[in-house]
Design a protein around this motif. Structure first.
Motif, PDB file in Angstrom:
ATOM      1  N   ARG A 256       2.698  11.416   4.210  1.00 25.12           N
ATOM      2  CA  ARG A 256       4.097  11.166   4.562  1.00 25.12           C
ATOM      3  C   ARG A 256       4.579   9.822   4.058  1.00 25.12           C
ATOM      4  NH1 ARG A 256       5.936  13.338  10.389  1.00 25.12           N
ATOM      5  NH2 ARG A 256       5.849  15.523   9.837  1.00 25.12           N
ATOM      6  N   GLN A 257       3.664   8.886   3.908  1.00 30.68           N
ATOM      7  CA  GLN A 257       4.068   7.561   3.443  1.00 30.68           C
ATOM      8  C   GLN A 257       4.503   7.569   1.990  1.00 30.68           C
ATOM      9  OE1 GLN A 257       0.961   4.805   4.303  1.00 30.68           O
ATOM     10  NE2 GLN A 257       1.555   4.640   6.448  1.00 30.68           N
ATOM     11  N   ALA A 258       4.324   8.701   1.315  1.00 31.82           N
ATOM     12  CA  ALA A 258       4.767   8.801  -0.062  1.00 31.82           C
ATOM     13  C   ALA A 258       6.270   9.030  -0.153  1.00 31.82           C
ATOM     14  CB  ALA A 258       4.030   9.940  -0.775  1.00 31.82           C
ATOM     15  N   ALA A 259       6.924   9.250   0.977  1.00 34.05           N
ATOM     16  CA  ALA A 259       8.366   9.457   0.980  1.00 34.05           C
ATOM     17  C   ALA A 259       9.081   8.163   0.619  1.00 34.05           C
ATOM     18  CB  ALA A 259       8.831   9.944   2.341  1.00 34.05           C
ATOM     19  N   LYS A 260      10.139   8.298  -0.162  1.00 38.98           N
ATOM     20  CA  LYS A 260      10.870   7.114  -0.602  1.00 38.98           C
ATOM     21  C   LYS A 260      11.571   6.427   0.570  1.00 38.98           C
ATOM     22  CE  LYS A 260      13.935   5.625  -4.253  1.00 38.98           C
ATOM     23  NZ  LYS A 260      14.866   6.013  -5.299  1.00 38.98           N
ATOM     24  N   SER A 261      11.930   7.202   1.591  1.00 41.86           N
ATOM     25  CA  SER A 261      12.617   6.613   2.741  1.00 41.86           C
ATOM     26  C   SER A 261      11.695   5.724   3.576  1.00 41.86           C
ATOM     27  CB  SER A 261      13.192   7.714   3.625  1.00 41.86           C
ATOM     28  OG  SER A 261      12.151   8.519   4.125  1.00 41.86           O
ATOM     29  N   HIS A 262      10.387   5.843   3.396  1.00 41.71           N
ATOM     30  CA  HIS A 262       9.443   5.009   4.142  1.00 41.71           C
ATOM     31  C   HIS A 262       9.277   3.625   3.517  1.00 41.71           C
ATOM     32  CE1 HIS A 262       7.341   7.704   7.124  1.00 41.71           C
ATOM     33  NE2 HIS A 262       8.262   8.483   6.577  1.00 41.71           N
TER      34      HIS A 262
ATOM     35  N   GLU B 153       1.890   7.177  -6.645  1.00 38.85           N
ATOM     36  CA  GLU B 153       0.916   8.199  -7.007  1.00 38.85           C
ATOM     37  C   GLU B 153       1.414   9.610  -6.707  1.00 38.85           C
ATOM     38  OE1 GLU B 153      -3.624   9.550  -5.791  1.00 38.85           O
ATOM     39  OE2 GLU B 153      -2.853   7.599  -5.162  1.00 38.85           O
ATOM     40  N   TYR B 154       2.032   9.797  -5.547  1.00 42.50           N
ATOM     41  CA  TYR B 154       2.396  11.136  -5.091  1.00 42.50           C
ATOM     42  C   TYR B 154       3.857  11.501  -5.312  1.00 42.50           C
ATOM     43  CZ  TYR B 154      -2.090  11.631  -2.740  1.00 42.50           C
ATOM     44  OH  TYR B 154      -3.417  11.745  -2.465  1.00 42.50           O
ATOM     45  N   ALA B 155       4.682  10.605  -5.823  1.00 38.09           N
ATOM     46  CA  ALA B 155       6.118  10.868  -5.938  1.00 38.09           C
ATOM     47  C   ALA B 155       6.442  12.111  -6.769  1.00 38.09           C
ATOM     48  CB  ALA B 155       6.836   9.644  -6.488  1.00 38.09           C
ATOM     49  N   PRO B 156       5.874  12.280  -7.972  1.00 35.38           N
ATOM     50  CA  PRO B 156       6.237  13.478  -8.757  1.00 35.38           C
ATOM     51  C   PRO B 156       5.848  14.779  -8.057  1.00 35.38           C
ATOM     52  CG  PRO B 156       5.067  11.893 -10.127  1.00 35.38           C
ATOM     53  CD  PRO B 156       4.977  11.413  -8.721  1.00 35.38           C
ATOM     54  N   LEU B 157       4.652  14.816  -7.480  1.00 34.48           N
ATOM     55  CA  LEU B 157       4.201  16.016  -6.780  1.00 34.48           C
ATOM     56  C   LEU B 157       5.087  16.288  -5.567  1.00 34.48           C
ATOM     57  CD1 LEU B 157       2.087  18.244  -6.288  1.00 34.48           C
ATOM     58  CD2 LEU B 157       0.795  16.563  -4.955  1.00 34.48           C
TER      59      LEU B 157
ATOM     60  N   LYS C 131       0.827  -1.210   0.000  1.00 29.29           N
ATOM     61  CA  LYS C 131       0.000   0.000   0.000  1.00 29.29           C
ATOM     62  C   LYS C 131       0.858   1.256   0.000  1.00 29.29           C
ATOM     63  CE  LYS C 131      -3.998  -2.041   2.255  1.00 29.29           C
ATOM     64  NZ  LYS C 131      -4.810  -2.080   3.488  1.00 29.29           N
ATOM     65  N   ARG C 132       1.957   1.216   0.748  1.00 28.99           N
ATOM     66  CA  ARG C 132       2.868   2.366   0.750  1.00 28.99           C
ATOM     67  C   ARG C 132       3.463   2.595  -0.630  1.00 28.99           C
ATOM     68  NH1 ARG C 132       6.192   1.665   6.331  1.00 28.99           N
ATOM     69  NH2 ARG C 132       4.600   2.558   7.663  1.00 28.99           N
ATOM     70  N   ARG C 133       3.787   1.518  -1.319  1.00 28.76           N
ATOM     71  CA  ARG C 133       4.346   1.670  -2.667  1.00 28.76           C
ATOM     72  C   ARG C 133       3.334   2.272  -3.628  1.00 28.76           C
ATOM     73  NH1 ARG C 133       9.260  -0.673  -3.262  1.00 28.76           N
ATOM     74  NH2 ARG C 133       9.889  -1.973  -1.522  1.00 28.76           N
TER      75      ARG C 133
END
Length: 131
Positions: free
Chosen positions: A82-88, A48-52, A41-43
């Motif tokens: 916050r879960q859209a962060a790559k470090s998560h 979805e939100y990475a570019p923004l 789900k985090r992925r």
């Protein structure tokens, strides 16, 4: 005595319904455990939100832009999960969901990788031979 007969007939009716009409087979999903489902789900959220998120973060950290634009970008960053962060994201094994000791290229833990290589299940991979 009548209550025992009522109880027995109720139980037998429930079991007959289970045997005939309902699916009593245990159902499983494709996730090894709940952590793997959470990571999936985090992925999805990150995809979805990475570019923004990247755009807003660069605008927020850019010192050349006016302070007002940086403030607007930081306010909009609060709306991005916050879960859209790559470090998560955690690199987990796709079979066992093990979070550590993974080979990134195959997304497998070292145990599963070794087992699959031993039994010749991975194409193009072979155990090291020397001597």
């Amino acid at each position: 005595m009548a209550t025992i007969g009522f109880f027995a007939s109720t139980v037998s009716r429930i079991f007959s319904n289970l045997a005939t009409g309902f699916n009593v087979q245990q159902t499983r999903n494709k996730w090894a455990n709940a952590r793997m489902l959470r990571d999936y789900k985090r992925r999805l959220v990150a995809k979805e939100y990475a570019p923004l998120r990247v755009r807003l973060l660069t605008m927020k950290r850019n010192n050349i832009l006016p302070r007002e634009i940086q403030d607007i970008a930081s306010q909009e960053m609060l709306e991005v999960p916050r879960q859209a962060a790559k470090s998560h994201l955690t690199g987990r094994c796709v079979i066992t969901s093990r979070p550590r000791g993974n080979l990134r290229r195959w997304r497998l833990s070292r145990f599963v990788f070794r087992h699959l290589v031993d039994y010749n299940k991975l194409a193009g991979v072979q155990r090291a031979l020397w001597g």
